[in-house]
Enzyme design. Sequence first.
Site, short mmCIF file in Angstrom:
data_model
loop_
_atom_site.label_atom_id
_atom_site.label_comp_id
_atom_site.label_asym_id
_atom_site.label_seq_id
_atom_site.Cartn_x
_atom_site.Cartn_y
_atom_site.Cartn_z
N HIS A 185 40.85 35.55 38.68
CA HIS A 185 41.39 35.27 40.49
C HIS A 185 40.90 33.54 40.08
O HIS A 185 40.12 33.81 39.88
CB HIS A 185 40.87 35.87 41.36
CG HIS A 185 41.27 38.07 40.90
ND1 HIS A 185 42.26 38.41 42.15
CD2 HIS A 185 40.76 38.77 40.08
CE1 HIS A 185 42.96 39.15 41.30
NE2 HIS A 185 41.52 40.13 40.25
N PRO A 219 47.73 32.85 48.53
CA PRO A 219 48.15 32.10 49.03
C PRO A 219 47.42 32.09 50.48
O PRO A 219 47.69 33.19 50.81
CB PRO A 219 50.22 31.67 49.42
CG PRO A 219 50.10 32.74 47.71
CD PRO A 219 48.89 33.69 47.84
N ARG A 220 46.63 31.14 51.08
CA ARG A 220 45.27 30.79 51.46
C ARG A 220 46.29 30.31 53.00
O ARG A 220 46.30 28.33 52.78
CB ARG A 220 44.25 31.40 51.55
CG ARG A 220 43.16 31.37 52.82
CD ARG A 220 41.97 32.07 51.91
NE ARG A 220 41.89 31.25 50.35
CZ ARG A 220 40.93 29.50 50.99
NH1 ARG A 220 39.99 29.99 52.16
NH2 ARG A 220 40.44 29.13 49.70
N GLU A 247 41.89 50.75 39.81
CA GLU A 247 41.28 50.40 39.82
C GLU A 247 40.58 51.39 40.39
O GLU A 247 38.39 51.36 39.54
CB GLU A 247 41.07 49.12 40.42
CG GLU A 247 40.12 48.33 40.52
CD GLU A 247 40.70 46.82 41.10
OE1 GLU A 247 41.82 46.99 42.15
OE2 GLU A 247 39.41 46.05 41.43
P1 IMP Z 1 42.19 34.73 45.33
O1 IMP Z 1 43.68 34.77 45.52
O2 IMP Z 1 41.79 33.24 44.59
O3 IMP Z 1 41.66 34.38 46.80
O4 IMP Z 1 40.51 35.30 44.43
C1 IMP Z 1 39.85 36.29 45.21
C2 IMP Z 1 40.66 37.69 46.02
O5 IMP Z 1 41.05 37.95 44.83
C3 IMP Z 1 39.88 37.96 46.04
O6 IMP Z 1 39.58 37.69 48.01
C4 IMP Z 1 40.59 39.53 46.10
O7 IMP Z 1 41.17 40.03 47.00
C5 IMP Z 1 41.21 39.45 44.78
N1 IMP Z 1 40.25 40.32 43.80
C6 IMP Z 1 39.57 39.37 42.65
N2 IMP Z 1 39.41 40.39 42.57
C7 IMP Z 1 39.84 41.68 42.59
C8 IMP Z 1 39.57 42.43 41.96
O8 IMP Z 1 39.06 43.17 40.81
N3 IMP Z 1 40.59 43.73 42.19
C9 IMP Z 1 41.01 43.38 43.03
N4 IMP Z 1 41.73 41.85 43.99
C10 IMP Z 1 40.73 41.66 43.24
ZN ZN Z 2 41.30 41.38 39.40
#
Ligand code: IMP
Ligand code: ZN
Length: 351
Positions: free
Chosen positions: A23, A111-112, A212
């Site tokens: 991520h 996407p944010r 998960e």
């Molecule tokens: P982004 O999507 O680049 O903002 O990365 C962070 C986001 O990834 C977090 O807010 C989570 O929603 C998601 N995320 C990160 N690690 C996990 C995980 O282990 N399980 C589920 N979602 C995750």
């Molecule tokens: Zn993940």
Amino acid sequence: MTAECPVDVAFTRRLPKIELHAHLTGSISRDCLHDIWKTKKVQDPELDLADPLVAIPHGKVDYDITTFFPLFSSYIYKLCSDLPSIEYSTQAVLRDFQSDGVVYVELRTTPRAIPGMGVTKDHYVKTVLDVLRAHTDNSENTMRAFLILSIDRRNSTAEAEEVVDLAVKYQSAGVVGLDLCGDPAKGDVGIFAHSFARAKAAGLKITLHFAESETSASDLELQTLLSWKPDRLGHVIHVKEEFRRMIEQQNIGVELCLSCNVHAKMITGTYSDHHFGMWRHSKVPVALSTDDVGVFCSPLSQEYYLAAQHFGLRRSEIRALCERAVESIFTGPYEHMRLIKLYAGWDGWEV
Ligand code: IMP
Ligand code: ZN
């Protein structure tokens, strides 16, 4: 017959690695967050956000499912809250993966929009893609980077559809797939069926966070997710025999994240109890992955080393694992061939 050289950290650092489950925001190092904080503090001395080195101290990796997700919503997103910080942190994340010996990465991000800064989800995706493209196009870089867009389990149907619109719009610019992520205790995945079907019909690949936690591993949820015909699955922890067999029959790739699962106590026990020990004997592609290296602080080279230590992997077994993972990448024949050739010609297997 000569014995194989041992698997040590020098070997796993040099090993050309494929990262398929990372991520973007979770991969930002504390030092990079600290740089962003310092810049903001100079611009605005009144900035009401703790220094990342205090909020997320070096060495702290014991984030669990209740403390992990709020870390993003209540802290990191507030810090990475404009396009310059998103651009800066994406560049740093790519540099970190590359310097760890990663040669191919499919980063994923949700996407944010940042309304206060006039940033739309479209701006966000375009900014990240531009950084990925610049990295890949630079002939000095050995790693190539592609993007997966994530739907968060808390999204509405309309928000999920917007993610698919963006994925389709930017498919030719490096978006290769769609992910389902977010707090496994939240949401009803059934509402996203149409979004994933539309993505698949548009030629995008699909990966899903799967079983998960126990709360996200009901028969109904797992049947629903598998009915979308995913190309890969992430974590795959609370999976009973019936589902394991389906995954094997459909040859779905699995993305396994050892340190994240151990530190966040998502599995019972420790590394040697990890379900990697089971999946490595299956025929499905297995991609060791970091998930959130910024939070759990174990780079991909360390994940390979840990797998080797706890499961007694030899170099030839690591090679087979890497070559099998190539079969589940989301890009086409060009990258597939590049990686196969890279492993075939790598001079480090026996040195
Ligand atoms: P982004 O999507 O680049 O903002 O990365 C962070 C986001 O990834 C977090 O807010 C989570 O929603 C998601 N995320 C990160 N690690 C996990 C995980 O282990 N399980 C589920 N979602 C995750
Ligand atoms: Zn993940």
